[in-house]
Design a protein around this motif. Sequence first.
Motif, mmCIF file in Angstrom:
data_model
loop_
_atom_site.group_PDB
_atom_site.id
_atom_site.type_symbol
_atom_site.label_atom_id
_atom_site.label_comp_id
_atom_site.label_asym_id
_atom_site.label_seq_id
_atom_site.Cartn_x
_atom_site.Cartn_y
_atom_site.Cartn_z
ATOM 1 N N GLY A 294 -0.477 -5.165 3.591
ATOM 2 C CA GLY A 294 -0.309 -4.091 4.560
ATOM 3 C C GLY A 294 -1.493 -3.896 5.481
ATOM 4 O O GLY A 294 -2.276 -4.797 5.750
ATOM 5 N N GLY A 295 -1.599 -2.670 5.983
ATOM 6 C CA GLY A 295 -2.618 -2.331 6.959
ATOM 7 C C GLY A 295 -2.035 -2.272 8.355
ATOM 8 O O GLY A 295 -0.813 -2.276 8.551
ATOM 9 N N ARG A 296 -2.902 -2.217 9.341
ATOM 10 C CA ARG A 296 -2.460 -2.243 10.729
ATOM 11 C C ARG A 296 -3.426 -3.087 11.543
ATOM 12 O O ARG A 296 -4.545 -3.386 11.104
ATOM 13 C CB ARG A 296 -2.348 -0.835 11.306
ATOM 14 C CG ARG A 296 -3.635 -0.067 11.414
ATOM 15 C CD ARG A 296 -3.462 1.136 12.332
ATOM 16 N NE ARG A 296 -3.002 0.710 13.649
ATOM 17 C CZ ARG A 296 -2.828 1.534 14.676
ATOM 18 N NH1 ARG A 296 -3.065 2.817 14.538
ATOM 19 N NH2 ARG A 296 -2.420 1.075 15.840
ATOM 20 N N SER A 297 -2.975 -3.482 12.732
ATOM 21 C CA SER A 297 -3.792 -4.310 13.611
ATOM 22 C C SER A 297 -3.704 -3.757 15.023
ATOM 23 O O SER A 297 -3.032 -2.750 15.274
ATOM 24 C CB SER A 297 -3.312 -5.766 13.571
ATOM 25 O OG SER A 297 -2.004 -5.873 14.116
ATOM 26 N N VAL A 298 -4.359 -4.424 15.949
ATOM 27 C CA VAL A 298 -4.331 -3.971 17.338
ATOM 28 C C VAL A 298 -2.905 -3.954 17.872
ATOM 29 O O VAL A 298 -2.502 -3.042 18.596
ATOM 30 C CB VAL A 298 -5.226 -4.875 18.214
ATOM 31 C CG1 VAL A 298 -5.069 -4.524 19.692
ATOM 32 C CG2 VAL A 298 -6.687 -4.753 17.795
ATOM 33 N N SER A 299 -2.098 -4.940 17.492
ATOM 34 C CA SER A 299 -0.758 -5.079 18.057
ATOM 35 C C SER A 299 0.353 -4.540 17.173
ATOM 36 O O SER A 299 1.479 -4.366 17.640
ATOM 37 C CB SER A 299 -0.473 -6.558 18.358
ATOM 38 O OG SER A 299 -0.564 -7.334 17.168
ATOM 39 N N THR A 300 0.083 -4.270 15.897
ATOM 40 C CA THR A 300 1.138 -3.869 14.965
ATOM 41 C C THR A 300 0.749 -2.580 14.262
ATOM 42 O O THR A 300 -0.312 -2.501 13.632
ATOM 43 C CB THR A 300 1.393 -4.971 13.917
ATOM 44 O OG1 THR A 300 1.647 -6.211 14.583
ATOM 45 C CG2 THR A 300 2.590 -4.618 13.046
ATOM 46 N N LEU A 301 1.636 -1.585 14.351
ATOM 47 C CA LEU A 301 1.340 -0.272 13.787
ATOM 48 C C LEU A 301 1.270 -0.305 12.268
ATOM 49 O O LEU A 301 0.471 0.403 11.657
ATOM 50 C CB LEU A 301 2.394 0.740 14.248
ATOM 51 C CG LEU A 301 2.165 2.197 13.871
ATOM 52 C CD1 LEU A 301 0.842 2.701 14.427
ATOM 53 C CD2 LEU A 301 3.314 3.068 14.362
ATOM 54 N N ALA A 302 2.109 -1.119 11.628
ATOM 55 C CA ALA A 302 2.081 -1.235 10.167
ATOM 56 C C ALA A 302 2.496 -2.646 9.786
ATOM 57 O O ALA A 302 3.517 -3.149 10.263
ATOM 58 C CB ALA A 302 3.007 -0.209 9.514
ATOM 59 N N LEU A 303 1.708 -3.285 8.928
ATOM 60 C CA LEU A 303 1.945 -4.666 8.523
ATOM 61 C C LEU A 303 2.648 -4.717 7.170
ATOM 62 O O LEU A 303 2.516 -3.803 6.349
ATOM 63 C CB LEU A 303 0.621 -5.425 8.446
ATOM 64 C CG LEU A 303 -0.144 -5.560 9.773
ATOM 65 C CD1 LEU A 303 -1.585 -5.980 9.516
ATOM 66 C CD2 LEU A 303 0.549 -6.560 10.679
ATOM 67 N N GLN A 304 3.369 -5.821 6.936
ATOM 68 C CA GLN A 304 4.114 -5.986 5.688
ATOM 69 C C GLN A 304 3.781 -7.299 4.991
ATOM 70 O O GLN A 304 4.298 -7.580 3.914
ATOM 71 C CB GLN A 304 5.624 -5.918 5.978
ATOM 72 C CG GLN A 304 6.503 -5.767 4.749
ATOM 73 C CD GLN A 304 7.985 -5.765 5.102
ATOM 74 O OE1 GLN A 304 8.375 -6.158 6.209
ATOM 75 N NE2 GLN A 304 8.821 -5.321 4.170
ATOM 76 N N ASP A 305 2.917 -8.109 5.577
ATOM 77 C CA ASP A 305 2.668 -9.434 5.021
ATOM 78 C C ASP A 305 1.729 -9.367 3.821
ATOM 79 O O ASP A 305 1.088 -8.347 3.552
ATOM 80 C CB ASP A 305 2.091 -10.360 6.093
ATOM 81 C CG ASP A 305 0.776 -9.843 6.651
ATOM 82 O OD1 ASP A 305 0.531 -8.628 6.549
ATOM 83 O OD2 ASP A 305 -0.009 -10.648 7.174
ATOM 84 N N THR A 306 1.667 -10.466 3.079
ATOM 85 C CA THR A 306 0.780 -10.585 1.926
ATOM 86 C C THR A 306 -0.116 -11.805 2.117
ATOM 87 O O THR A 306 0.295 -12.812 2.692
ATOM 88 C CB THR A 306 1.576 -10.741 0.620
ATOM 89 O OG1 THR A 306 2.393 -11.919 0.702
ATOM 90 C CG2 THR A 306 2.478 -9.538 0.388
#
Length: 381
Positions: A294-306
């Motif tokens: 998870g987490g977030r990045s500049v382009s993605t509000l919420a991440l789902q990858d591992t």
Amino acid sequence: MDPERSTALIGWAAERFRDSRFVLYEQSFPSDPFGRVMMSHFASLNSPLLSLTLYPHIEDQECRFLHKGWQTCRVLNMNQFCLSCVALSETLRIHNLEPFDEFEELHLKCSHYFILVASQGFLAERPCLCPIPEKCAELEMCPTPVPRGSLEAIPSPVPVRGLRRFGHRSCRISPHLVVTTGGFGEKDGRHQRLMDLHVMSRGQHNWDNEQTMEGWDGRLLHSLTPLSEGRGVLVLGGRFSPSHPASGALMLKHMSGSCSVEVTQMNLQPDIQRWRHTATEVHLSDQPYVFVFGGRSVSTLALQDTMFLCLHKMSWEQVQVIGCTPSARHSHSSCSWKGGAVISGGLLPSGLPSGSIDLLVPCGSHFSWRQLETSPSLTPR
């Protein structure tokens, strides 16, 4: 307007307008630390909040309107309003107006403001401040908090001044040493990103010794992962601003015989370029990994990858994970458990807090996701 006159105005409007609505946007909770600063701020503008002493909570305001003749009254604090009554497309549009990542401050502010709609006549039969359909399913996943027992917080007998910060991370770096890195706080009379490491050591009876040292690069909202077998503490991700993620990993190691911490730059490729994620040590077939979720990045509000970092090779590897991956999220928590990890809470892309608990379970040559059901449900956070 003093509370007697404003309450009289509420009653006059109820008597004067038969089919009407009264919409109020005001403050609440004046007694907590944020509320005291809020009260002082408006007083300094010669606009004191006169009604808050008599009506400090939104329930008090609801009773105030009903008592003065309004047939129905619905009140939501601004967190509830934004989460239930604002379309996801509009939420995303607002978030994309400019880089934004100050969720804690926004939620704190919104918890002290509310919108109230009092109705009468034929308008009293028409719903208002209702959740929009696209939010209903997610809202059902967020049960009302159930009061439970709590652990007693024992204050430190010695004031700890170096921990007045947020967005930081802390962990044990040795049995008697806790290191805190980064965050946003006050230094030299200014609020700023902190560029030091804070170390607290345990004496014979208490955690009574603290010191700070230079060497931190200023990142915040990163992850700190204590590694087994004395490898040190791994620092991954983080950001300097919502548009400037931190690059590179760091390794923290305790200098034996002292309270000093050594910071070493590491070259891990690819760079994870995220923050508000979790990084947890897990084990599969006797191989130790750091599991990033998870987490977030500049382009993605919420991440789902591992992602899996093999600690023996210090390189990222593909590891098979079966089962239903938890929803994309950031600002969640994670801890090691029986070789796997427990993921809980966090903020979903919609901004709603999650109340789910998910287990990453080692199963021979792969990991498996399993959802843990609790009764009562975990309070979303």
